[in-house]
Each structure stands twice: as C-alpha cells, then as structure tokens.
Design a protein around this motif. Structure first.
Motif, PDB file in Angstrom:
ATOM      1  N   ARG A 103       0.856  -1.199   0.000  1.00 19.09           N
ATOM      2  CA  ARG A 103       0.000   0.000   0.000  1.00 19.09           C
ATOM      3  C   ARG A 103       0.885   1.239   0.000  1.00 19.09           C
ATOM      4  N   TRP A 104       1.178   1.704  -1.183  1.00 16.63           N
ATOM      5  CA  TRP A 104       2.088   2.828  -1.336  1.00 16.63           C
ATOM      6  C   TRP A 104       1.416   4.120  -0.888  1.00 16.63           C
ATOM      7  N   PRO A 105       2.170   5.001  -0.239  1.00 18.00           N
ATOM      8  CA  PRO A 105       1.566   6.244   0.266  1.00 18.00           C
ATOM      9  C   PRO A 105       1.202   7.234  -0.828  1.00 18.00           C
ATOM     10  N   THR A 106       1.920   7.191  -1.944  1.00 19.21           N
ATOM     11  CA  THR A 106       1.663   8.139  -3.044  1.00 19.21           C
ATOM     12  C   THR A 106       1.810   7.425  -4.386  1.00 19.21           C
ATOM     13  N   ALA A 107       1.233   8.017  -5.414  1.00 18.00           N
ATOM     14  CA  ALA A 107       1.386   7.482  -6.768  1.00 18.00           C
ATOM     15  C   ALA A 107       2.842   7.564  -7.210  1.00 18.00           C
ATOM     16  N   GLU A 108       3.541   8.607  -6.778  1.00 18.77           N
ATOM     17  CA  GLU A 108       4.941   8.773  -7.162  1.00 18.77           C
ATOM     18  C   GLU A 108       5.808   7.647  -6.593  1.00 18.77           C
ATOM     19  N   ALA A 109       5.508   7.237  -5.356  1.00 16.49           N
ATOM     20  CA  ALA A 109       6.257   6.129  -4.753  1.00 16.49           C
ATOM     21  C   ALA A 109       5.887   4.804  -5.414  1.00 16.49           C
ATOM     22  N   ARG A 110       4.610   4.628  -5.689  1.00 19.79           N
ATOM     23  CA  ARG A 110       4.164   3.389  -6.342  1.00 19.79           C
ATOM     24  C   ARG A 110       4.839   3.226  -7.697  1.00 19.79           C
ATOM     25  N   TRP A 111       4.894   4.297  -8.458  1.00 18.00           N
ATOM     26  CA  TRP A 111       5.483   4.190  -9.786  1.00 18.00           C
ATOM     27  C   TRP A 111       7.003   4.143  -9.755  1.00 18.00           C
ATOM     28  N   GLY A 112       7.605   4.596  -8.678  1.00 16.26           N
ATOM     29  CA  GLY A 112       9.033   4.361  -8.516  1.00 16.26           C
ATOM     30  C   GLY A 112       9.318   2.874  -8.492  1.00 16.26           C
ATOM     31  N   TYR A 113       8.449   2.140  -7.791  1.00 12.92           N
ATOM     32  CA  TYR A 113       8.626   0.689  -7.710  1.00 12.92           C
ATOM     33  C   TYR A 113       8.180  -0.003  -8.995  1.00 12.92           C
ATOM     34  N   LEU A 114       6.990   0.334  -9.494  1.00 13.94           N
ATOM     35  CA  LEU A 114       6.480  -0.342 -10.684  1.00 13.94           C
ATOM     36  C   LEU A 114       7.378  -0.100 -11.894  1.00 13.94           C
ATOM     37  N   ALA A 115       7.886   1.115 -12.032  1.00 18.98           N
ATOM     38  CA  ALA A 115       8.778   1.405 -13.160  1.00 18.98           C
ATOM     39  C   ALA A 115      10.048   0.572 -13.072  1.00 18.98           C
ATOM     40  N   THR A 116      10.569   0.408 -11.852  1.00 11.13           N
ATOM     41  CA  THR A 116      11.751  -0.443 -11.656  1.00 11.13           C
ATOM     42  C   THR A 116      11.442  -1.882 -12.025  1.00 11.13           C
ATOM     43  N   PHE A 117      10.293  -2.358 -11.594  1.00 11.91           N
ATOM     44  CA  PHE A 117       9.868  -3.728 -11.885  1.00 11.91           C
ATOM     45  C   PHE A 117       9.753  -3.935 -13.399  1.00 11.91           C
ATOM     46  N   LEU A 118       9.027  -3.058 -14.057  1.00 11.39           N
ATOM     47  CA  LEU A 118       8.819  -3.211 -15.500  1.00 11.39           C
ATOM     48  C   LEU A 118      10.120  -3.047 -16.278  1.00 11.39           C
ATOM     49  N   ASP A 119      10.946  -2.104 -15.875  1.00 15.39           N
ATOM     50  CA  ASP A 119      12.226  -1.892 -16.561  1.00 15.39           C
ATOM     51  C   ASP A 119      13.112  -3.131 -16.446  1.00 15.39           C
ATOM     52  N   THR A 120      13.057  -3.797 -15.306  1.00  8.66           N
ATOM     53  CA  THR A 120      13.865  -5.003 -15.085  1.00  8.66           C
ATOM     54  C   THR A 120      13.484  -6.103 -16.069  1.00  8.66           C
ATOM     55  N   THR A 121      12.199  -6.314 -16.270  1.00 14.29           N
ATOM     56  CA  THR A 121      11.779  -7.387 -17.173  1.00 14.29           C
ATOM     57  C   THR A 121      11.886  -6.982 -18.634  1.00 14.29           C
ATOM     58  N   LEU A 122      11.528  -5.756 -18.943  1.00 13.70           N
ATOM     59  CA  LEU A 122      11.553  -5.327 -20.342  1.00 13.70           C
ATOM     60  C   LEU A 122      12.959  -5.334 -20.920  1.00 13.70           C
ATOM     61  N   ASN A 123      13.950  -5.071 -20.091  1.00 13.92           N
ATOM     62  CA  ASN A 123      15.328  -4.997 -20.575  1.00 13.92           C
ATOM     63  C   ASN A 123      16.163  -6.227 -20.248  1.00 13.92           C
ATOM     64  N   ALA A 124      15.522  -7.247 -19.707  1.00 11.35           N
ATOM     65  CA  ALA A 124      16.252  -8.491 -19.450  1.00 11.35           C
ATOM     66  C   ALA A 124      16.604  -9.162 -20.775  1.00 11.35           C
ATOM     67  N   PRO A 125      17.777  -9.743 -20.888  1.00  7.26           N
ATOM     68  CA  PRO A 125      18.122 -10.468 -22.115  1.00  7.26           C
ATOM     69  C   PRO A 125      17.282 -11.732 -22.237  1.00  7.26           C
ATOM     70  N   LEU A 126      17.237 -12.301 -23.429  1.00  6.81           N
ATOM     71  CA  LEU A 126      16.548 -13.566 -23.622  1.00  6.81           C
ATOM     72  C   LEU A 126      17.273 -14.630 -22.802  1.00  6.81           C
ATOM     73  N   ARG A 127      16.533 -15.313 -21.947  1.00  6.20           N
ATOM     74  CA  ARG A 127      17.140 -16.260 -21.022  1.00  6.20           C
ATOM     75  C   ARG A 127      17.458 -17.584 -21.722  1.00  6.20           C
ATOM     76  N   GLU A 128      18.481 -18.277 -21.229  1.00 10.84           N
ATOM     77  CA  GLU A 128      18.989 -19.485 -21.880  1.00 10.84           C
ATOM     78  C   GLU A 128      17.921 -20.569 -22.068  1.00 10.84           C
ATOM     79  N   PRO A 129      17.042 -20.839 -21.092  1.00 12.07           N
ATOM     80  CA  PRO A 129      16.040 -21.884 -21.330  1.00 12.07           C
ATOM     81  C   PRO A 129      15.143 -21.605 -22.528  1.00 12.07           C
ATOM     82  N   TYR A 130      14.889 -20.334 -22.797  1.00  9.70           N
ATOM     83  CA  TYR A 130      14.081 -19.980 -23.964  1.00  9.70           C
ATOM     84  C   TYR A 130      14.836 -20.274 -25.260  1.00  9.70           C
ATOM     85  N   LYS A 131      16.138 -20.041 -25.252  1.00  5.08           N
ATOM     86  CA  LYS A 131      16.948 -20.354 -26.427  1.00  5.08           C
ATOM     87  C   LYS A 131      16.974 -21.861 -26.678  1.00  5.08           C
ATOM     88  N   ASP A 132      17.126 -22.626 -25.606  1.00  6.97           N
ATOM     89  CA  ASP A 132      17.152 -24.081 -25.749  1.00  6.97           C
ATOM     90  C   ASP A 132      15.796 -24.610 -26.205  1.00  6.97           C
TER      91      ASP A 132
END
Length: 321
Positions: A103-132
């Motif tokens: 329960r984030w106190p503000t939208a700015e704090a919530r999006w600090g976390y959500l943006a980090t979360f989304l950026d982590t997955t969107l910019n992750a390289p293709l993982r080895e099991p997917y290549k195999d």
C-alpha cells in the motif's frame, strides 16, 4: 467466448472447492503412483515424444523464467537485490511481488517501484532456457501459451505465435477500465527510471495517466489492479483456441514448463483435460518442485521433476541441435 477460455473458466470455478489442496502445494486430481524412470531415460522419452509429435503446444509459466535467472519474484536472492536492493533496504520486501501489493503512500512512490519492476523485465536479455526451447522446437509446428508477463517469449517469437493470457509488461491500461484501449509502456517506463535515478519516487508529472479520463494508468497485467479483459485479452484466447481447432486431429504434444500452484487452471489443468479428450494427444510436464501426472493420462504422459534449464539443455543435446 472461445473454447480455451471456457475451459479455463470451468476449471477455475471447480478449483474453488479444493483450495486447501492448492494452498498445501498439491492438487485435488488423482495422480499416477508409478515410480519415475531414471533421468537419462526421461530425457530420451522427452526427445522421442518431440520427434513423434506433429505439433507442440507449449505452456510456459513462471518456473521457465526462474530457471534462466528470472527468480526474483518470490525470493530475496542475489538477483532480487541486484535490481530491487534499494526497495528491499527501505521497505523490507523479500521478493519483487511483495512490492507489487504494497500500500504505497503516493502514486509517485508506487510508480518508482512499478517502473523499476517493469524496466527489469523489459530490458532483461533472452534467457537461456528460452533459447534451448527454441532449438528443440525448430523443426516443429508449435504455438506458445503463457501466463508469464515478462515478454521473454515476445523477444523471440512473432505476435501470432504467442498467447499471453495474463497480460504483457509492454502495455498500460486505464486503472478504471474506462476504455478498451491499451498503450505503450516501454517509453514511459524508460523516462520514469531515468528521472528517478538512485531515488525511490518518480516526478509527479511522469506518473502515467489514461489519455481518456485522466485516471492513473496501470500495467496491463493480471495481479496489479483492475485487469482489463477487453479486446486484446480476448485476442489471446482466440489465438490459442484457433490453433487448437486446426490441430485437434493431429498428434499434439502438450508441453508444460514451470507451472506453480497459484494458477494451475490456466495451463496445467486445461492441458490435462485436453490430453484426455484428444485421442492422439500426449503430455510432458517439467517442474523443479512437483511431479504431477494424472492417473487418467499416465499412459500418454510424463512428468519430470528436475531443473527446467538442465532438462532443456539435455533434450537439445540429445536432438543434436
């Protein structure tokens, strides 16, 4: 409503009366009590079943990404600390999903976390099991059904080859669902992360909002908020249902990879039901925590309890790819 969506809904409703079994990490289904054959023989059988199948429906879930390093969702490990360390230290989160339901106190704090979360997955390289997995499927007619929202499959396959029935981190939706539209999340996420720097909050003017009603936007994924089950959602079920309609009379191999106990009714249980219904179908499950094979399909199925990454490497080698 498409045939696969109808099956999911029926199985979800049925699961409500068996919540204790799921909470304890089990299943209410009657499982085979046959002892597993040695690992090497399992790999040989997996390889043979791939070669004999006319087509493959892959069911890719969270365990598949975790096997390749996307293991920060439920664990406080080195990967989690690398990407979310500042939030772990400030809030005591022990995995990425804890922050998603905070329960984030503000939208700015919530999006600090959500943006980090989304950026982590969107910019992750293709993982080895997917290549195999891609190498294993190279000579097959196949389709992918996934509950993963991390876009790993979309980094390797075109839109028409994948059904993302739980959403996709690349899109935003209106939190109030005032419109059926979704829109690009990649650029706004990048701007938020850049503006935040080493901080924990984003500037107020960068909090994403619906272009129609002005309400706060949300990622188009089930679990964060009021998931939009509109045209894009229905398109995902149409893709997998249409593929099944075309291939129903062929030798379909249902290949389940990494399904956990939170949402078995989206991939695992439909795969069990379809294997039982379709006379030429077969089934393989790979999971590092469970070995669930229903008694009803034990003659046409196999469940391997092992590391998914290792299994896919070994099957690829056995196939000579």
């Amino acid at each position: 409503m498409t045939s696969y969506e109808q099956l999911v809904i029926e199985l979800t409703h049925r699961s409500f009366s068996h919540q204790a079994a799921y909470r304890n990490g089990g299943t209410p289904y009657d499982l085979s009590d046959c002892n597993p054959v040695p690992y090497g023989q399992q790999i040989e059988t997996f390889t043979r079943m791939i070669e004999e199948a006319d087509c493959v429906l892959v069911g890719g879930a969270s365990g598949l990404s975790a096997a390749g390093g996307g293991d920060f969702y439920y664990e406080d490990n080195a990967t989690y600390r690398k990407h979310f360390g500042k939030f772990a230290e400030r809030y005591g989160f022990r995995g990425a999903f804890e922050g998603s339901f905070y329960r984030w106190p503000t939208a700015e704090a919530r999006w600090g976390y959500l943006a980090t979360f989304l950026d982590t997955t969107l910019n992750a390289p293709l993982r080895e099991p997917y290549k195999d997995l891609d190498a294993i499927l190279a000579e097959k007619d196949f389709f992918v059904l996934t509950t993963n929202q991390d876009t790993q499959f979309m980094k390797i396959y075109p839109w028409e080859k994948v059904a993302e029935i739980q959403g996709d981190h690349r899109f935003f939706q209106c939190s109030r669902c005032c419109t059926d539209e979704v829109w690009d999340a990649i650029e706004p996420v990048s701007r938020m992360v850049e503006a935040m720097g080493d901080g924990l909050v984003v500037p107020t003017e960068l909090v994403p909002r619906c272009p129609h009603c002005g309400a706060e936007a949300f990622p188009w994924v089930r679990g964060y908020g009021n998931f939009l089950q509109g045209e894009l959602y229905e398109e995902q079920y149409c893709k997998v249902s249409d593929w099944l309609d075309v291939h129903a009379q062929q030798k379909i191999l249902f290949l389940e990879l990494g399904v956990g106990r939170i949402t078995p009714a989206f991939i695992q249980e439909p795969f069990w039901a379809l294997t039982a219904q379709l006379p030429q179908a077969s089934y393989i499950a790979v999971n590092n925590k469970t070995r669930f094979l229903p008694r009803a399909i034990e003659g046409r199925g196999m469940a391997i309890r092992a590391d998914i990454a290792d299994v896919l490497v070994d099957v690829r080698k056995t196939l000579g790819r």
